[in-house]
Design a protein around this motif. Structure first.
Motif, short mmCIF file in Angstrom:
data_model
loop_
_atom_site.label_atom_id
_atom_site.label_comp_id
_atom_site.label_asym_id
_atom_site.label_seq_id
_atom_site.Cartn_x
_atom_site.Cartn_y
_atom_site.Cartn_z
N GLY A 64 0.78 -1.26 0.05
CA GLY A 64 0.05 -0.05 -0.08
C GLY A 64 0.93 1.40 0.10
N ASN A 65 1.94 1.18 0.38
CA ASN A 65 2.93 2.46 0.45
C ASN A 65 3.76 2.68 -0.67
OD1 ASN A 65 2.23 3.61 2.66
ND2 ASN A 65 2.96 1.90 4.02
N ASP A 66 4.01 1.49 -1.64
CA ASP A 66 4.79 1.78 -2.80
C ASP A 66 4.68 2.95 -3.48
OD1 ASP A 66 5.44 -0.91 -1.99
OD2 ASP A 66 4.57 -1.76 -3.51
N ALA A 67 3.56 3.45 -3.73
CA ALA A 67 3.31 4.90 -4.57
C ALA A 67 3.62 6.00 -3.81
CB ALA A 67 1.78 4.98 -4.70
N ASP A 68 3.80 5.88 -2.24
CA ASP A 68 4.26 6.98 -1.31
C ASP A 68 5.68 7.11 -1.73
OD1 ASP A 68 1.80 6.04 1.15
OD2 ASP A 68 1.46 7.19 -0.88
N LEU A 69 6.17 5.89 -2.02
CA LEU A 69 7.97 5.97 -2.09
C LEU A 69 8.50 6.27 -3.56
CD1 LEU A 69 8.34 2.55 -0.30
CD2 LEU A 69 9.07 4.77 0.52
N SER A 70 7.53 6.78 -4.44
CA SER A 70 8.13 7.12 -5.65
C SER A 70 8.89 8.30 -5.75
CB SER A 70 6.79 7.23 -6.59
OG SER A 70 5.99 8.36 -6.08
N SER A 71 8.68 9.27 -4.94
CA SER A 71 9.69 10.47 -4.74
C SER A 71 11.12 10.03 -4.11
CB SER A 71 8.90 11.61 -4.04
OG SER A 71 9.80 12.73 -3.88
N LEU A 72 10.80 9.46 -3.20
CA LEU A 72 11.95 8.72 -2.29
C LEU A 72 12.95 8.01 -3.40
CD1 LEU A 72 13.62 8.97 0.25
CD2 LEU A 72 12.10 7.04 1.07
N SER A 73 11.97 7.22 -4.17
CA SER A 73 12.91 6.26 -5.03
C SER A 73 13.42 6.99 -6.23
CB SER A 73 11.98 5.20 -5.73
OG SER A 73 12.38 4.70 -6.73
N GLN A 98 14.73 10.00 -5.68
CA GLN A 98 15.93 10.73 -5.15
C GLN A 98 17.13 9.82 -4.97
OE1 GLN A 98 13.45 12.19 -1.50
NE2 GLN A 98 14.56 14.20 -2.12
N LEU A 99 16.75 8.79 -4.64
CA LEU A 99 17.85 7.58 -4.62
C LEU A 99 18.51 7.28 -5.86
CD1 LEU A 99 16.34 5.45 -1.76
CD2 LEU A 99 18.08 6.96 -1.45
N ALA A 100 17.53 7.10 -6.97
CA ALA A 100 18.27 6.88 -8.05
C ALA A 100 19.05 7.88 -8.58
CB ALA A 100 17.27 6.65 -8.98
N GLN A 101 18.96 9.11 -8.24
CA GLN A 101 19.72 10.19 -8.58
C GLN A 101 21.11 10.05 -7.91
OE1 GLN A 101 17.25 13.74 -8.15
NE2 GLN A 101 17.45 14.15 -10.12
N LEU A 102 20.98 9.75 -6.58
CA LEU A 102 22.20 9.37 -5.73
C LEU A 102 23.17 8.53 -6.29
CD1 LEU A 102 21.17 9.78 -2.17
CD2 LEU A 102 22.03 11.36 -3.34
N ARG A 103 22.36 7.27 -6.88
CA ARG A 103 23.44 6.09 -7.45
C ARG A 103 23.95 6.55 -8.77
NH1 ARG A 103 18.79 3.31 -5.42
NH2 ARG A 103 17.80 3.31 -7.36
N ASP A 105 30.42 0.46 -0.69
CA ASP A 105 29.48 1.73 -1.02
C ASP A 105 27.98 1.49 -1.01
OD1 ASP A 105 28.78 4.18 -1.64
OD2 ASP A 105 30.51 4.67 -2.60
N PHE A 106 27.38 2.04 0.05
CA PHE A 106 25.99 1.79 0.00
C PHE A 106 25.32 3.00 -0.39
CE2 PHE A 106 28.09 -0.84 3.10
CZ PHE A 106 27.58 -2.04 2.71
N ARG A 107 25.88 3.92 -1.20
CA ARG A 107 25.37 5.12 -1.75
C ARG A 107 23.96 4.93 -2.54
NH1 ARG A 107 26.31 10.80 -2.76
NH2 ARG A 107 25.73 11.77 -4.50
N GLY A 108 22.93 5.72 -2.31
CA GLY A 108 21.82 5.58 -3.12
C GLY A 108 20.70 4.22 -2.68
N TYR A 109 21.08 3.97 -1.29
CA TYR A 109 20.15 2.68 -0.80
C TYR A 109 20.02 3.06 0.81
CZ TYR A 109 21.09 0.07 -4.88
OH TYR A 109 20.88 -0.39 -6.19
N LEU A 110 18.92 2.42 1.14
CA LEU A 110 18.44 2.81 2.68
C LEU A 110 18.82 1.71 3.66
CD1 LEU A 110 14.89 4.58 1.80
CD2 LEU A 110 17.19 5.80 2.42
N GLU A 111 19.03 1.90 4.83
CA GLU A 111 18.93 0.80 5.84
C GLU A 111 17.53 0.61 6.25
OE1 GLU A 111 21.86 0.04 9.57
OE2 GLU A 111 20.68 2.07 9.54
N HIS A 112 17.15 -0.58 6.84
CA HIS A 112 16.02 -0.81 7.47
C HIS A 112 15.65 0.36 8.42
CE1 HIS A 112 15.22 -5.01 6.03
NE2 HIS A 112 15.04 -4.15 5.04
N VAL A 113 14.45 0.71 8.74
CA VAL A 113 14.12 1.45 9.96
C VAL A 113 13.92 0.73 11.08
CG1 VAL A 113 13.02 3.17 8.26
CG2 VAL A 113 11.55 1.59 9.43
N THR A 114 14.09 1.67 12.23
CA THR A 114 13.73 0.73 13.49
C THR A 114 12.94 1.71 14.33
OG1 THR A 114 16.01 -0.05 13.60
CG2 THR A 114 14.76 0.00 15.56
#
Length: 433
Positions: free
Chosen positions: A20-29, A31-36, A123-132
């Motif tokens: 249900g949250n995949d669409a909400d992640l489009s902007s974040l996705s 941004q991360l693609a640009q970082l990579r 190098d983990f640039r462009g990726y996220l760690e799991h949230v806690t």
């Protein structure tokens, strides 16, 4: 009160059902693609100011899904969330991040997205760690930890939210590392986050709490890292830390570092370097009294054995070291035996304790420690002898010192490999309650 069914309802109502949250992640996705596709201005850590909006977007995405505290029961008793109640929410968030391809995935499994060439640093640039997600301070405060990828690890941020009478979570303090200058940027992996609330009921307004963080700088190729200890008094605006220090941390043993915070004191223990290259590492202790006006004063314990106490005395500036002298000691004489303050970062004190610990026969509370100092590794000085009073469990004072051994202080006592610890062995996520 168990709230798992209620959390399930909240997840669905917030759009947190599977996928249900995949669409909400489009902007974040995006941004991360640009970082990579780019490199950070800080080449050493492959990071730069472009990480700041990613941190904020990730935090906002999580905030939109935080459940409010459920309504009180009909009898007026309060219903509080628990760690177990938050677990399904954190799992769902991380599943959404995985599905969207924003995390590395599971290392060693097909589809792992952060493979590193054998001749390069990870190098983990462009990726996220799991949230806690976690609860602190009698469940009054919620802790969120997020991480964005950099060279050799993830730069974690800690956010503390307060639960107020409106049943919603309000951001109380954020701890982020956003100065990306080469000599200033210090990405942090958190070991512990502690909150010291006032002793008030959950449904009463509480004054701003103390918040402490303990973390280290992730790196690829060494067991030596930087340890960061910080303490704040939370406020509506980003406060200046009451304590903000950096120390050398050794991560090669079972115990690495831990912290404990109360309304009146902060205690930190960690494994760090020694001036004696033969010893290599020792336990370090930082204990601060938090007085009125949030004034800090370092108090006992400052070490766990007489030799470590002498090293702490030698490596602290004189204004601090003299506070550990016994009242009847000759301050003027001890000042002459105290090394001068370092003039630069290259001004390093080395020394050799050479199995020097001896107990004094006339008074078993007195111990003799001998050390041969070698400033900057140039030419050794004559040995210096220190008489230390050790009162249980870990209270030390310096009685006197000189260039000759003290008469009657020659009893060799076998010391255990580890004289003690102020914390039980624990993992990276220290108990923050």
């Amino acid at each position: 009160m168990r709230l798992l069914p209620l959390i399930a309802i909240l997840l669905c109502s917030l759009g947190a059902a599977p996928g249900g949250n995949d669409a909400d992640l489009s902007s974040l996705s995006h941004q991360l693609a640009q970082l990579r596709a780019t490199q950070g201005s800080n080449a050493e850590r492959d990071a730069g100011p472009e990480l700041i909006p990613v941190k904020r977007a990730l935090r906002s995405w999580v905030e939109r899904q935080l459940p409010s505290r459920p309504p009180d029961s009909e009898d007026g008793s309060g219903n509080m969330l628990t760690e177990d109640d938050l677990a399904p929410l954190a799992a769902q968030m991380n599943a959404s991040l995985d599905t969207a391809g924003l995390t590395c995935g599971r290392e060693g499994m097909p589809g792992y997205r952060c493979n590193t060439p054998a001749d390069a640093s990870a190098d983990f640039r462009g990726y996220l760690e799991h949230v806690t997600l976690g609860l602190l301070g009698g469940d009054r405060y919620l802790l969120l930890i997020t991480g964005v990828g950099v060279s050799c690890g993830f730069d974690e941020s800690a956010y503390v939210f307060e639960q107020r009478p409106d049943h919603a979570w309000h951001l109380l303090l954020s701890s982020e590392r956003n100065d990306y200058a080469r000599d200033h940027y210090k990405p942090e992996h958190l070991i512990a986050v502690n909150v010291a609330p006032s002793d008030v009921s959950w449904n009463e307004a509480a004054p701003p709490p103390l918040i402490a963080t303990l973390g280290y700088s992730p790196w690829c190729s060494s067991n030596w890292h930087s340890l960061y200890a910080r303490l704040w008094r939370a406020s509506a605006t980003t406060p200046t830390p009451i304590l903000d220090r950096e120390d050398e941390l050794f991560m090669g043993g079972d115990f690495v570092a831990a912290a404990r915070l109360t309304a009146g004191d902060l205690l930190v223990q960690y494994r760090g370097g020694s001036i004696d290259g033969g010893v290599l590492t020792r336990s370090h202790v930082l204990h601060y009294r938090i007085a009125a006006g949030d004034k800090l004063a370092r108090i006992a314990p400052v070490a766990l054995d007489p030799q470590a106490f002498v090293e702490e005395w030698l490596t602290s500036d004189w204004s601090q070291a003299r506070r550990w002298n016994e009242r009847r000691s000759d301050d003027a004489m001890l000042a002459r035996l105290h090394p001068p303050a370092p003039r630069s970062a290259e001004d390093i004190l080395f020394g050799d304790f050479d199995d020097s610990l001896r107990r004094c026969r006339a008074d078993p509370s007195l111990w003799q420690v001998a050390v041969t100092l070698d400033p900057n590794g140039t030419a050794p000085h004559p040995p210096r002898y220190f008489m230390v009073r050790w009162m249980p469990p870990y209270r030390f004072t310096l009685v006197k010192a000189g260039y000759r051994a003290f008469a009657g202080c020659d009893e060799q006592v076998a010391a255990p490999d580890d004289v003690g610890t102020l914390f039980p062995l624990q993992g990276w996520r220290a108990d923050a309650s």
